[in-house]
Write an enzyme that holds these catalytic residues in place. Structure first.
Site, mmCIF file in Angstrom:
data_model
loop_
_atom_site.group_PDB
_atom_site.id
_atom_site.type_symbol
_atom_site.label_atom_id
_atom_site.label_comp_id
_atom_site.label_asym_id
_atom_site.label_seq_id
_atom_site.Cartn_x
_atom_site.Cartn_y
_atom_site.Cartn_z
ATOM 1 C CB THR A 22 -0.939 0.054 1.228
ATOM 2 O OG1 THR A 22 -0.123 0.094 2.415
ATOM 3 C CG2 THR A 22 -1.875 -1.131 1.294
ATOM 4 C CD1 TRP A 23 5.100 4.199 0.777
ATOM 5 C CD2 TRP A 23 6.776 3.199 -0.309
ATOM 6 N NE1 TRP A 23 6.229 4.970 0.939
ATOM 7 C CE2 TRP A 23 7.266 4.389 0.287
ATOM 8 C CE3 TRP A 23 7.653 2.389 -1.048
ATOM 9 C CZ2 TRP A 23 8.601 4.790 0.156
ATOM 10 C CZ3 TRP A 23 8.968 2.783 -1.168
ATOM 11 C CH2 TRP A 23 9.435 3.977 -0.573
ATOM 12 C CG ASP A 51 3.255 -4.456 4.057
ATOM 13 O OD1 ASP A 51 3.711 -4.994 5.077
ATOM 14 O OD2 ASP A 51 3.737 -3.411 3.566
ATOM 15 C CE1 TYR A 56 5.489 2.403 3.728
ATOM 16 C CE2 TYR A 56 3.693 0.839 3.526
ATOM 17 C CZ TYR A 56 5.044 1.118 3.614
ATOM 18 O OH TYR A 56 5.954 0.080 3.573
ATOM 19 C CD GLN A 166 7.300 -5.648 4.599
ATOM 20 O OE1 GLN A 166 7.296 -4.495 4.190
ATOM 21 N NE2 GLN A 166 6.227 -6.189 5.143
ATOM 22 C CE1 TYR A 194 11.947 -2.529 0.385
ATOM 23 C CE2 TYR A 194 11.823 -3.581 2.518
ATOM 24 C CZ TYR A 194 12.449 -2.708 1.649
ATOM 25 O OH TYR A 194 13.565 -2.022 2.047
ATOM 26 C CG LEU A 197 5.957 -6.357 -9.326
ATOM 27 C CD1 LEU A 197 4.545 -5.809 -9.498
ATOM 28 C CD2 LEU A 197 6.227 -7.436 -10.369
HETATM 29 P P1 NDP Z 1 6.433 -2.890 -6.200
HETATM 30 O O1 NDP Z 1 7.678 -3.594 -6.593
HETATM 31 O O2 NDP Z 1 5.311 -3.659 -5.640
HETATM 32 O O3 NDP Z 1 5.973 -2.054 -7.458
HETATM 33 C C1 NDP Z 1 4.796 -1.301 -7.463
HETATM 34 C C2 NDP Z 1 4.579 -0.804 -8.872
HETATM 35 O O4 NDP Z 1 4.339 -1.937 -9.733
HETATM 36 C C3 NDP Z 1 3.399 0.123 -9.007
HETATM 37 O O5 NDP Z 1 3.808 1.152 -9.874
HETATM 38 C C4 NDP Z 1 2.333 -0.740 -9.686
HETATM 39 O O6 NDP Z 1 1.526 0.021 -10.549
HETATM 40 C C5 NDP Z 1 3.149 -1.703 -10.480
HETATM 41 N N1 NDP Z 1 2.490 -2.996 -10.704
HETATM 42 C C6 NDP Z 1 1.773 -3.738 -9.817
HETATM 43 N N2 NDP Z 1 1.339 -4.876 -10.389
HETATM 44 C C7 NDP Z 1 1.777 -4.851 -11.671
HETATM 45 C C8 NDP Z 1 1.634 -5.738 -12.771
HETATM 46 N N3 NDP Z 1 0.974 -6.899 -12.655
HETATM 47 N N4 NDP Z 1 2.215 -5.395 -13.958
HETATM 48 C C9 NDP Z 1 2.905 -4.237 -14.078
HETATM 49 N N5 NDP Z 1 3.076 -3.358 -13.082
HETATM 50 C C10 NDP Z 1 2.509 -3.660 -11.874
HETATM 51 O O7 NDP Z 1 6.914 -1.727 -5.198
HETATM 52 P P2 NDP Z 1 6.484 -1.189 -3.790
HETATM 53 O O8 NDP Z 1 7.532 -0.240 -3.379
HETATM 54 O O9 NDP Z 1 5.087 -0.689 -3.771
HETATM 55 O O10 NDP Z 1 6.618 -2.454 -2.833
HETATM 56 C C11 NDP Z 1 5.514 -3.268 -2.514
HETATM 57 C C12 NDP Z 1 5.036 -3.013 -1.104
HETATM 58 O O11 NDP Z 1 6.038 -3.383 -0.164
HETATM 59 C C13 NDP Z 1 4.766 -1.556 -0.742
HETATM 60 O O12 NDP Z 1 3.580 -1.067 -1.322
HETATM 61 C C14 NDP Z 1 4.796 -1.600 0.753
HETATM 62 O O13 NDP Z 1 3.572 -2.115 1.240
HETATM 63 C C15 NDP Z 1 5.956 -2.577 0.988
HETATM 64 N N6 NDP Z 1 7.239 -1.887 1.175
HETATM 65 C C16 NDP Z 1 7.872 -2.013 2.392
HETATM 66 C C17 NDP Z 1 9.061 -1.368 2.639
HETATM 67 C C18 NDP Z 1 9.711 -1.521 3.973
HETATM 68 O O14 NDP Z 1 10.632 -0.763 4.273
HETATM 69 N N7 NDP Z 1 9.289 -2.451 4.785
HETATM 70 C C19 NDP Z 1 9.715 -0.515 1.624
HETATM 71 C C20 NDP Z 1 9.015 -0.500 0.359
HETATM 72 C C21 NDP Z 1 7.834 -1.176 0.162
HETATM 73 P P3 NDP Z 1 -0.044 0.317 -10.248
HETATM 74 O O15 NDP Z 1 -0.100 0.878 -8.862
HETATM 75 O O16 NDP Z 1 -0.413 1.272 -11.325
HETATM 76 O O17 NDP Z 1 -0.765 -0.984 -10.356
#
Ligand code: NDP
Length: 285
Positions: A22-23, A51, A56, A166, A194, A197
């Protein structure tokens, strides 16, 4: 119907190997309803782990989650995180209660220390135990702790009750495979991956446009992003938490739970993105 791949926490509770991040949700008022709808769609498709973190959008993402899970709390495995500066004493109680209010629930399934800060780990463990005894959290874990930090945690009283670490993990960032991941396996500790992608930027396009990734996606008639997720969860005890804001992405991510990569395909990916041969610092964002 195929059974979705599950991961089991040390206390026996199991969750699907792909959840929802949900970031960057809750940043803009105009997007919140769409974001909550997207999370609900994910729940419908079996992505029942959500998550989030007090960090966030400074509580905004937790509010979106609260809206998304209203009326279906029992279907959800809710993960949130406490800022390091709040991870001890009365501050931890206040931070957790604030998260619960925003999430519109009276318990968090898994509460994580977001990263290691100045408060001693022993104090964080005591705070987590108290929250657990009060029923505000069901279990607790950590985030962004490398092996030495995990060993330090294991050496404090109650530290080994931690339920997860995590960390950043994707095909182009495999450092944890060298030592952290095998150590977690030895403790039967699931790892939450995390940025599975690789989020935004050049690294992400390097991955999604990589010929090896594209070739395998074509073989399996799926998308490159689905290959990246299937790769992250190829091994036991790893939960990927991609963030997705639109229906097509959510559907793809849920379907990735059922994609199995063959040994030959894994070998091709290993050649394109080799496993680490020495210790590297834990990647963070
Ligand atoms: P991700 O690697 O999950 O990438 C997110 C991006 O991928 C968004 O732009 C999304 O676009 C896109 N996406 C999602 N599904 C697809 C798909 N099937 N095909 C193509 N593109 C896709 O990065 P995050 O940084 O968001 O990491 C995931 C989660 O991990 C976070 O949201 C958070 O909850 C957690 N996190 C935790 C951290 C920590 O310190 N503990 C640090 C960073 C993240 P769209 O939104 O347009 O679908």
């Amino acid at each position: 119907m195929m059974t979705m791949k599950q991961v089991i926490f040390p206390d026996g509770v199991s969750v699907p190997a792909i959840g929802q991040g949900t970031w960057y949700m809750g940043e803009r008022d105009g997007d919140k309803e769409r974001e909550a709808r997207a999370l609900r769609r994910g729940l419908d498709l079996g992505l029942t782990l959500i998550d989030t973190a007090e960090m966030y959008a400074e509580g905004g993402a937790e509010r979106v989650v609260g809206q998304a899970i209203r009326g279906r709390r029992d279907d959800v495995f809710l993960v949130s995180k406490v800022y390091p500066q709040n991870a001890g004493g009365q501050k931890a109680v206040t931070a957790c209660e604030n998260s619960l209010r925003r999430l519109q629930t009276d318990y968090i399934d898994l509460y994580l220390l977001h990263w290691r800060g100045g408060i001693p780990l022993a104090q964080t463990v005591v705070a987590m135990e108290r929250l657990q005894q009060a029923g505000k959290i069901k279990r607790w874990g950590v985030s962004n702790l490398d092996l030495a930090d995990m060993q330090a945690l294991w050496s404090v009283p109650g530290g080994s009750a931690c339920m997860t670490d995590q960390v950043l993990y994707h095909l182009a960032s495999r450092g944890i495979e060298y030592d952290l991941l095998p150590w977690c396996w030895r403790q039967s500790l699931p790892v939450m991956a995390y940025c599975p992608l690789a989020q935004g930027g050049k690294l992400r396009s390097d991955l999604l446009d990589n010929p090896a990734v594209i070739g395998i996606a074509k073989e399996l008639r799926v998308t490159p992003a689905q290959i990246l997720l299937a790769w992250v969860i190829r091994q036991p005890g790893v939960i990927a938490i991609p963030k997705a804001g639109n229906d097509a992405h959510i559907k793809e991510n849920a379907e990735a739970l059922n994609i199995l990569l063959s040994d030959a395909q894994l070998h091709t990916l290993d050649e394109a993105f080799p496993a680490p041969r020495r210790k590297t610092h834990l990647d963070i964002v």
